[in-house]
Scaffold this motif. Structure first.
Motif, PDB file in Angstrom:
ATOM      1  N   ARG A  37     -31.407 -10.965 -52.315  1.00 38.19           N
ATOM      2  CA  ARG A  37     -31.515 -10.917 -50.939  1.00 38.19           C
ATOM      3  C   ARG A  37     -32.888 -10.752 -50.594  1.00 38.19           C
ATOM      4  O   ARG A  37     -33.819 -10.117 -51.029  1.00 38.19           O
ATOM      5  N   PRO A  38     -33.419 -11.267 -49.350  1.00 42.22           N
ATOM      6  CA  PRO A  38     -34.644 -11.271 -48.993  1.00 42.22           C
ATOM      7  C   PRO A  38     -35.206  -9.639 -48.719  1.00 42.22           C
ATOM      8  O   PRO A  38     -34.412  -9.150 -48.232  1.00 42.22           O
ATOM      9  N   VAL A  39     -36.459  -9.773 -49.030  1.00 42.97           N
ATOM     10  CA  VAL A  39     -37.098  -8.192 -48.851  1.00 42.97           C
ATOM     11  C   VAL A  39     -37.769  -8.571 -47.585  1.00 42.97           C
ATOM     12  O   VAL A  39     -39.059  -9.173 -47.507  1.00 42.97           O
ATOM     13  N   ARG A  40     -37.657  -7.531 -46.556  1.00 41.96           N
ATOM     14  CA  ARG A  40     -38.257  -7.774 -45.084  1.00 41.96           C
ATOM     15  C   ARG A  40     -39.361  -6.609 -45.059  1.00 41.96           C
ATOM     16  O   ARG A  40     -39.193  -5.578 -45.643  1.00 41.96           O
ATOM     17  N   GLY A  41     -40.501  -7.031 -44.638  1.00 41.56           N
ATOM     18  CA  GLY A  41     -41.413  -6.178 -44.409  1.00 41.56           C
ATOM     19  C   GLY A  41     -42.346  -5.616 -45.581  1.00 41.56           C
ATOM     20  O   GLY A  41     -42.915  -4.737 -45.459  1.00 41.56           O
ATOM     21  N   ALA A  42     -42.186  -6.524 -46.883  1.00 43.97           N
ATOM     22  CA  ALA A  42     -42.922  -6.321 -47.836  1.00 43.97           C
ATOM     23  C   ALA A  42     -44.405  -6.380 -47.660  1.00 43.97           C
ATOM     24  O   ALA A  42     -44.780  -7.327 -46.753  1.00 43.97           O
ATOM     25  N   SER A  43     -45.305  -5.495 -48.071  1.00 44.00           N
ATOM     26  CA  SER A  43     -46.778  -5.686 -47.885  1.00 44.00           C
ATOM     27  C   SER A  43     -47.184  -6.560 -48.872  1.00 44.00           C
ATOM     28  O   SER A  43     -46.926  -6.469 -50.060  1.00 44.00           O
ATOM     29  N   VAL A  44     -48.075  -7.642 -48.365  1.00 42.53           N
ATOM     30  CA  VAL A  44     -48.768  -8.696 -48.980  1.00 42.53           C
ATOM     31  C   VAL A  44     -50.338  -8.631 -48.966  1.00 42.53           C
ATOM     32  O   VAL A  44     -50.487  -8.631 -47.773  1.00 42.53           O
ATOM     33  N   GLU A  45     -50.884  -8.448 -49.983  1.00 42.07           N
ATOM     34  CA  GLU A  45     -52.448  -8.335 -50.054  1.00 42.07           C
ATOM     35  C   GLU A  45     -52.983  -9.438 -50.869  1.00 42.07           C
ATOM     36  O   GLU A  45     -52.529  -9.624 -51.899  1.00 42.07           O
ATOM     37  N   LEU A  46     -54.084 -10.043 -50.475  1.00 41.82           N
ATOM     38  CA  LEU A  46     -54.944 -10.895 -51.168  1.00 41.82           C
ATOM     39  C   LEU A  46     -56.235 -10.326 -51.557  1.00 41.82           C
ATOM     40  O   LEU A  46     -56.911  -9.749 -50.644  1.00 41.82           O
ATOM     41  N   GLY A  47     -56.546 -10.194 -52.809  1.00 39.24           N
ATOM     42  CA  GLY A  47     -57.951  -9.788 -53.074  1.00 39.24           C
ATOM     43  C   GLY A  47     -58.456 -10.820 -54.248  1.00 39.24           C
ATOM     44  O   GLY A  47     -57.790 -11.426 -54.863  1.00 39.24           O
ATOM     45  N   PRO A  48     -59.734 -10.647 -54.440  1.00 45.26           N
ATOM     46  CA  PRO A  48     -60.354 -11.488 -55.242  1.00 45.26           C
ATOM     47  C   PRO A  48     -60.216 -10.901 -56.772  1.00 45.26           C
ATOM     48  O   PRO A  48     -59.783  -9.545 -56.897  1.00 45.26           O
ATOM     49  N   VAL A  49     -60.101 -11.698 -57.738  1.00 49.43           N
ATOM     50  CA  VAL A  49     -60.009 -11.281 -59.313  1.00 49.43           C
ATOM     51  C   VAL A  49     -61.440 -10.866 -59.643  1.00 49.43           C
ATOM     52  O   VAL A  49     -62.188 -11.669 -59.744  1.00 49.43           O
ATOM     53  N   PRO A  50     -61.527  -9.523 -59.801  1.00 52.84           N
ATOM     54  CA  PRO A  50     -63.050  -9.285 -60.265  1.00 52.84           C
ATOM     55  C   PRO A  50     -63.355  -9.837 -61.867  1.00 52.84           C
ATOM     56  O   PRO A  50     -62.440  -9.786 -62.627  1.00 52.84           O
TER      57      PRO A  50
END
Length: 142
Positions: A37-50
């Protein structure tokens, strides 16, 4: 093994040649629970790979992950869209209440990318009891 290192080196060298005004890189995906089932409102963050120095610097400042450069939330259908400001080495971090956070690495991301289906795993609390030699709880155990 040499071929992998050569390919990675060439990819990184190519990334260094990308101009500073490079276009954003769109990244999309769909998040579902273990039942599909779809997960609504999940937090998605994009960051650099150090790199190695970057990881050391993060630890020195008491951080685990670099600051995200973009944030989004999944819609009712579980889909999300986020954009990297430029081609490069990126990581997508997905978190939702009741699920174990997931990290997906884009090594490297040069063009529009659709992540594979992100199936979240339910977060189950872990309870631990520390008992002494006589089987009694130990106060203040770590």
């Amino acid at each position: 093994m040499r071929r992998i290192w050569l390919a990675l080196t060439l990819a990184l060298w190519g990334a260094a040649a990308i101009p500073a005004h490079a276009a954003p890189v769109p990244i999309g995906g769909r998040i579902v629970d273990p039942d599909g089932r779809p997960v609504r409102g999940a937090s998605v963050e994009l960051g650099p790979v150090p790199d190695a120095f970057g990881w050391s610097e993060l630890r020195l400042h008491g951080k685990i992950l670099p600051e995200p450069v973009a944030r989004a939330a999944s819609r009712d259908d579980g889909r999300f869209e986020i954009a990297a400001p430029a081609p490069g080495m990126w990581q997508v971090i997905v978190a939702a209440r009741g699920f174990v956070p997931r990290i997906y690495y884009l090594l490297p991301a040069f063009e529009a990318t659709e992540l594979p289906l992100l199936e979240m795993t339910r977060d189950v609390p872990l309870r631990v009891r520390v008992l002494g030699p006589q089987g009694k709880p130990v106060d203040g155990a770590r």
